[in-house]
Write a protein that holds these residues in place. Sequence first.
Motif, PDB file in Angstrom:
ATOM      1  N   LEU A 163      56.810  -7.097  68.896  1.00  0.00           N
ATOM      2  CA  LEU A 163      57.120  -8.506  68.779  1.00  0.00           C
ATOM      3  C   LEU A 163      55.794  -9.355  68.563  1.00  0.00           C
ATOM      4  N   ALA A 164      54.717  -8.977  69.084  1.00  0.00           N
ATOM      5  CA  ALA A 164      53.438  -9.825  69.054  1.00  0.00           C
ATOM      6  C   ALA A 164      52.917  -9.532  67.558  1.00  0.00           C
ATOM      7  N   ILE A 165      52.977  -8.493  67.202  1.00  0.00           N
ATOM      8  CA  ILE A 165      52.498  -8.295  65.824  1.00  0.00           C
ATOM      9  C   ILE A 165      53.332  -8.898  64.560  1.00  0.00           C
ATOM     10  N   VAL A 166      54.826  -8.533  64.690  1.00  0.00           N
ATOM     11  CA  VAL A 166      55.346  -9.486  63.915  1.00  0.00           C
ATOM     12  C   VAL A 166      55.222 -10.961  63.831  1.00  0.00           C
ATOM     13  N   GLY A 167      54.815 -11.534  65.092  1.00  0.00           N
ATOM     14  CA  GLY A 167      54.813 -12.991  65.100  1.00  0.00           C
ATOM     15  C   GLY A 167      53.655 -13.439  64.718  1.00  0.00           C
ATOM     16  N   VAL A 168      52.748 -12.560  64.389  1.00  0.00           N
ATOM     17  CA  VAL A 168      51.511 -13.183  63.721  1.00  0.00           C
ATOM     18  C   VAL A 168      51.631 -13.942  62.551  1.00  0.00           C
ATOM     19  N   VAL A 169      52.689 -13.694  61.733  1.00  0.00           N
ATOM     20  CA  VAL A 169      53.148 -14.371  60.507  1.00  0.00           C
ATOM     21  C   VAL A 169      52.842 -15.791  60.810  1.00  0.00           C
ATOM     22  N   ASN A 170      53.352 -16.306  62.092  1.00  0.00           N
ATOM     23  CA  ASN A 170      53.452 -17.503  62.222  1.00  0.00           C
ATOM     24  C   ASN A 170      52.274 -18.504  62.203  1.00  0.00           C
ATOM     25  N   VAL A 171      51.026 -17.632  62.623  1.00  0.00           N
ATOM     26  CA  VAL A 171      49.835 -18.309  62.891  1.00  0.00           C
ATOM     27  C   VAL A 171      49.354 -19.088  61.454  1.00  0.00           C
ATOM     28  N   PRO A 172      49.446 -18.316  60.362  1.00  0.00           N
ATOM     29  CA  PRO A 172      48.789 -19.014  59.223  1.00  0.00           C
ATOM     30  C   PRO A 172      50.140 -20.059  58.598  1.00  0.00           C
ATOM     31  N   ILE A 173      51.417 -19.902  58.988  1.00  0.00           N
ATOM     32  CA  ILE A 173      52.260 -20.842  58.885  1.00  0.00           C
ATOM     33  C   ILE A 173      51.666 -22.365  59.396  1.00  0.00           C
ATOM     34  N   ILE A 174      51.512 -22.214  60.756  1.00  0.00           N
ATOM     35  CA  ILE A 174      50.882 -23.164  61.432  1.00  0.00           C
ATOM     36  C   ILE A 174      49.911 -23.918  60.954  1.00  0.00           C
ATOM     37  N   TYR A 175      48.701 -23.173  60.632  1.00  0.00           N
ATOM     38  CA  TYR A 175      47.704 -23.805  60.164  1.00  0.00           C
ATOM     39  C   TYR A 175      47.602 -24.473  58.724  1.00  0.00           C
ATOM     40  N   PHE A 176      48.291 -23.703  57.969  1.00  0.00           N
ATOM     41  CA  PHE A 176      48.298 -24.133  56.313  1.00  0.00           C
ATOM     42  C   PHE A 176      49.655 -25.181  56.459  1.00  0.00           C
ATOM     43  N   SER A 177      50.488 -25.492  57.359  1.00  0.00           N
ATOM     44  CA  SER A 177      51.615 -26.141  57.137  1.00  0.00           C
ATOM     45  C   SER A 177      51.379 -27.650  56.629  1.00  0.00           C
ATOM     46  N   VAL A 178      50.425 -28.198  57.031  1.00  0.00           N
ATOM     47  CA  VAL A 178      50.165 -29.575  56.608  1.00  0.00           C
ATOM     48  C   VAL A 178      49.516 -29.633  55.094  1.00  0.00           C
TER      49      VAL A 178
END
Lengths: 238, 146, 40
Positions: free
Chosen positions: A160-175
């Motif tokens: 679960l943790a590894i799959v969720g890493v995808v979300n981190v760049p999404i947060i960072y670059f969302s703006v």
Amino acid sequence: MRFWKYSTPQNFYPAAKKIAAVFFVLALCFGIPGLYIGFFVAPTDHQQGEAYRIIFIHVPAAWMSMFIYVVMAFWAAVGLILNTRLSSMLAQALAPTGALMTFLALWTGAFWGRPTWGTWWVWDARLTSELVLLFLYVGFIALRASIEDPRRADKASAILAIVGVVNVPIIYFSVKWWNTLHQGASVSLTKAPSMASDMLLGMLLMALSFWMYSIAVSMLRVRKIIRDRERNSGWLNN
Amino acid sequence: MKPRQKRLLLIIAVLALVSLAALLVLKAFKSNLVFFYTPTEVVEGKVPVARAFRIGGMVVDGSLQRKQDGVSVSFSVTDTIHAIDVTYEGILPDLFQEGKGVVAQGRLSENGSFIADQVLAKHDENYMPPEAAEALKRAREMKLSE
Amino acid sequence: MEWGSLQNFIDMGGYGLYVWGSYLVTLFAIAIEIFSLREK
């Protein structure tokens, strides 16, 4: 130095206590001047008046929420690949602090958004992806809690943790990628910071303080986890 | 049921819950990925017709007008290419200012103006003391008058 | 930054509720986390 010696729970247990003490002191060493600069040196902002002072906890909490997730996923992956118990314990120890930082980023963001934007919450890409991060942390903790055997919990939660890493760049670059109500980054590696220097200094000191704090509490928590998981192995009692 | 099966069921339940939560958020995410449309997109008819949407841009300098009743306001939003007139009844956020960013939610009226039911201020990522902002503004004006 | 008086400091230019609402909750959360990890 025999570094690998510390990779077993028995040897890491006493070391963690020392690390925690050192990093608590460091957190104070950065946090006290950080708060002092934030409230007594940094000037009023031209757009937001004093409301902007929330930045000194909002940005550090938001940075740590993302950073802790990456570190947690790293240790979870190491535990999964090398089958080392301590790595998985570190991942387990980081999750509650990561969830706390995410909660604080969202909470202080709401208290900042209300007086400046005019709303506590909007479903824009930045806010929504940060909320997804909170779900990932809570999911990680809940998944662990639902599996009785810690070694199996290590494996399931690591995925679960590894799959969720995808979300981190999404947060960072969302703006950058989408139209958002949330403004772009004031501080990044690619351009000069768009903040007055005293404001920036206060924020960076607070970010360092949050980082040191996160290390310290994770060390205390890993001790708790070791006590819990190794209670039947005998070495703890002597 | 054996404890082993019980555990498996629990894991499946948790995973299902987590993915459901993620799915719901992603769904909200998808319909809001375009958080706001620009005035140009409105003029070109690229905006949803049936539902409410948001427009974003800069408040045109000198366009803010307060009506007699004290609660209605009107202003124009521009992306420097096209401008849309917006009417709104309610309290504007503290950071709402002419020349600054704004996001308004509502729908288009028949005459092409935008009737907003929520107005949010979008500020930029620059933080500086008022004196510095003033100096920057003066420098920009000097450059313009040259 | 000169606040002049404690009242001004608490008031935060009219944003006291939001600024202190953020800081106090953060302090409270950190206190709970540390308390929950104390070693007897």
